[in-house]
Motif scaffolding. Structure first.
Motif, short mmCIF file in Angstrom:
data_model
loop_
_atom_site.label_atom_id
_atom_site.label_comp_id
_atom_site.label_asym_id
_atom_site.label_seq_id
_atom_site.Cartn_x
_atom_site.Cartn_y
_atom_site.Cartn_z
N ARG A 173 -7.27 -95.60 45.47
CA ARG A 173 -7.12 -94.34 46.22
C ARG A 173 -7.71 -94.39 47.63
NH1 ARG A 173 -12.22 -92.36 45.81
NH2 ARG A 173 -13.35 -93.24 44.07
N CYS A 174 -8.77 -95.23 47.82
CA CYS A 174 -9.43 -95.25 49.14
C CYS A 174 -8.51 -95.76 50.25
CB CYS A 174 -10.70 -96.11 49.09
SG CYS A 174 -11.92 -95.40 47.97
N TYR A 176 -5.70 -94.72 50.81
CA TYR A 176 -4.78 -93.65 51.20
C TYR A 176 -5.47 -92.47 51.87
CZ TYR A 176 -1.84 -96.55 48.36
OH TYR A 176 -1.17 -97.65 47.88
N GLU A 177 -6.79 -92.58 52.07
CA GLU A 177 -7.52 -91.42 52.62
C GLU A 177 -8.08 -91.75 54.02
OE1 GLU A 177 -10.91 -90.59 53.09
OE2 GLU A 177 -11.38 -92.72 52.94
N ASN A 180 -11.54 -94.21 55.04
CA ASN A 180 -11.40 -95.65 54.86
C ASN A 180 -10.29 -96.20 55.76
OD1 ASN A 180 -13.18 -96.91 52.53
ND2 ASN A 180 -12.71 -94.79 51.96
N THR A 307 -16.85 -94.37 49.06
CA THR A 307 -15.71 -94.39 48.13
C THR A 307 -15.78 -93.29 47.08
OG1 THR A 307 -16.83 -95.97 46.68
CG2 THR A 307 -15.46 -96.90 48.42
N TYR A 309 -15.19 -89.41 45.63
CA TYR A 309 -13.97 -88.58 45.73
C TYR A 309 -14.03 -87.64 46.94
CZ TYR A 309 -13.92 -89.83 40.74
OH TYR A 309 -13.97 -90.50 39.56
N THR A 310 -15.24 -87.17 47.26
CA THR A 310 -15.39 -86.20 48.36
C THR A 310 -16.66 -86.51 49.15
OG1 THR A 310 -16.63 -84.74 46.91
CG2 THR A 310 -14.30 -84.25 47.16
N ARG A 330 -9.22 -85.07 52.64
CA ARG A 330 -7.98 -85.05 51.87
C ARG A 330 -8.27 -85.38 50.41
NH1 ARG A 330 -6.11 -82.61 55.35
NH2 ARG A 330 -4.43 -83.14 56.76
N ASP A 331 -7.43 -84.92 49.52
CA ASP A 331 -7.55 -85.28 48.11
C ASP A 331 -6.97 -86.69 47.91
OD1 ASP A 331 -7.67 -83.66 45.14
OD2 ASP A 331 -6.65 -85.58 45.26
N HIS A 332 -7.85 -87.63 47.55
CA HIS A 332 -7.43 -89.03 47.45
C HIS A 332 -6.30 -89.21 46.42
CE1 HIS A 332 -11.75 -90.40 48.74
NE2 HIS A 332 -11.31 -89.39 49.45
N GLU A 336 -2.52 -90.60 46.99
CA GLU A 336 -2.10 -91.83 46.30
C GLU A 336 -0.83 -91.58 45.48
OE1 GLU A 336 -5.25 -93.65 43.65
OE2 GLU A 336 -4.22 -92.34 42.24
#
Ligand code: NAD
Length: 379
Positions: A173-174, A176-177, A180, A307, A309-310, A330-332, A336
């Motif tokens: 997921r990282c 896509y945010e 990172n 890394t 979630y928030t 953003r919501d990872h 994703e």
């Protein structure tokens, strides 16, 4: 720059421009209604149907709520060994009860045209079997990390995806945010000059000794498999390179019942072809470590937390000053899942395909070998 990040910058530009025109209009004595300054979202476009396999902590607390923030993905099916839990969650998220499966009748999902993509959120040692069965049922599959317990299992998953002509993605997921992604941009564009060293650390104090994360067959290994993978991923995605050499050491507290089967702490070093060295750690025995720092000749930049979630934060240090850079939150999981749906809709290769998960497992096998033998492993 990601689509969502570009969109955010554009949105900010839009708000700034609206603000300016409002000021001009007020100066001219014209009244603008508030509604004209609002950005009204578009009606939903096409959404692909997702089945969630394994209704544990990640599925319940992160993945299912994230569908509310998805543009291209909706939950339409659940797969669980616990019918009561599945029924309750189906009511909560508007899933038709006829689309609740268990692990025995899972393969009949092939007959359900509402399901396009399957998300495997089971213990690591079960990813390979449920991914292969999902692909053989003709569905695209997103597998949680680590992709599987061994490189051989990952290869089997990649082969099954190719054979079925279906997409296989690993849930990193990282990637896509925005935070990172910005660190990757800074590293690759050498904003503070060439990278010398990467320091990456992930650790938390693991509780219940009976949980699957401490069972070798279900977890594949200890802290490396669960969270050291974030340190490894960071070193790889920041450099954009593959390591050529590995050194490693590991330690488990003698007599600690939690670490009878898997390692507590592992430290590993990676050498990259450009000369970058990475010092990475992971542990189940200390609390609250979640960060990486990229050190260059001119300064450093870091994410801490990096890394979670928030609440991610970025700090950049050069010329004796440290600044914080604030980026869109953003919501990872929504990002994703929408990436995967977009790849299926447009027939594109995901940014983190099965091959990416296989590369991590191959390197992690090398890390374990280096720790076991005390020798430098050349890849
Ligand atoms: P969890 O223990 O909370 O959930 C696991 C689910 O699998 C439960 O619903 C359990 O009932 C089910 N299950 C089926 N067979 C099982 C068996 N034999 N033993 C144990 N459970 C069984 O775990 P989780 O934290 O939700 O993790 C699930 C997966 O997600 C793991 O692969 C983990 O690495 C991954 N994960 C990823 C992230 C991330 O940020 N991407 C975060 C947490 C977990």
């Amino acid at each position: 720059m990601s689509d969502s990040f570009a969109k955010e910058i554009t949105r900010r530009g839009f708000i700034a421009r609206v603000g300016q025109s409002l000021a001009v209009a007020n100066l001219a004595g014209t009244l603008l209604k508030g509604a004209e300054a609002l950005e009204v979202p578009d009606p939903p476009g096409k959404k692909l149907g997702w089945a969630i396999v394994g209704l544990g902590s990640l599925a319940i607390n992160q993945i299912l709520p994230a569908f509310a923030k998805c543009e291209k993905s909706k939950v339409v099916a659940l797969v669980s060994g616990h019918p009561d839990k599945a029924n309750k969650l189906a009511l909560r998220y508007g899933v038709n009860p006829k689309n609740i499966y268990n692990y025995q009748n899972y393969d009949t999902i092939r007959d359900n045209p509402e399901v396009d993509i399957i998300y495997i959120v089971l213990p690591n040692g079960m990813h390979a079997e449920y991914t292969v069965r999902g692909l053989q049922a003709g569905k695209h599959v997103l597998s949680e990390k680590p992709m599987a317990n061994t490189p051989a299992d990952c290869q089997q998953m990649v082969d099954a995806g190719r054979k079925a002509n279906r997409k296989l993605m690993v849930a990193y997921r990282c990637r896509y945010e925005p935070y990172n992604q910005e660190a990757i941009r800074m590293a690759r564009q050498q904003e503070l000059g060439p990278i010398k060293v990467i320091l990456a650390d992930h650790g938390f104090n693991i509780g219940d000794p009976t949980q699957w994360r401490l069972n070798k067959a279900l977890a594949g290994g200890g802290s490396l498999m669960d969270i050291g993978i974030y340190s490894l991923q960071a070193a790889r995605y920041l450099t954009g390179e593959e390591p050529s050499e590995i050194n490693a050491m590991m330690y488990s507290t003698p007599g600690d019942v939690r670490f009878k089967e898997v390692e507590e702490t592992i430290n590993f070093q990676l050498r990259f072809p450009s000369g970058v060295l990475a010092n990475c750690t992971s542990s189940y025995g200390y609390s609250g470590q979640n960060r990486y720092r990229v050190v260059t000749a001119k300064g450093w930049f870091e994410l801490e937390p990096a890394t979670q979630y928030t609440g991610l934060r970025m700090y950049v240090h050069h010329d004796n000053t440290t600044e914080e850079r604030v980026l869109p939150v953003r919501d990872h999981f929504a990002l994703e899942m929408d990436h995967m749906s977009g790849c299926v809709m447009e027939n594109k290769e995901p940014l983190t395909p099965g091959e990416e998960g296989l590369r991590d497992l191959t390197i992690m096998a090398g890390i374990y070998e280096a720790a076991r033998t005390g020798k430098t492993i050349k890849l």
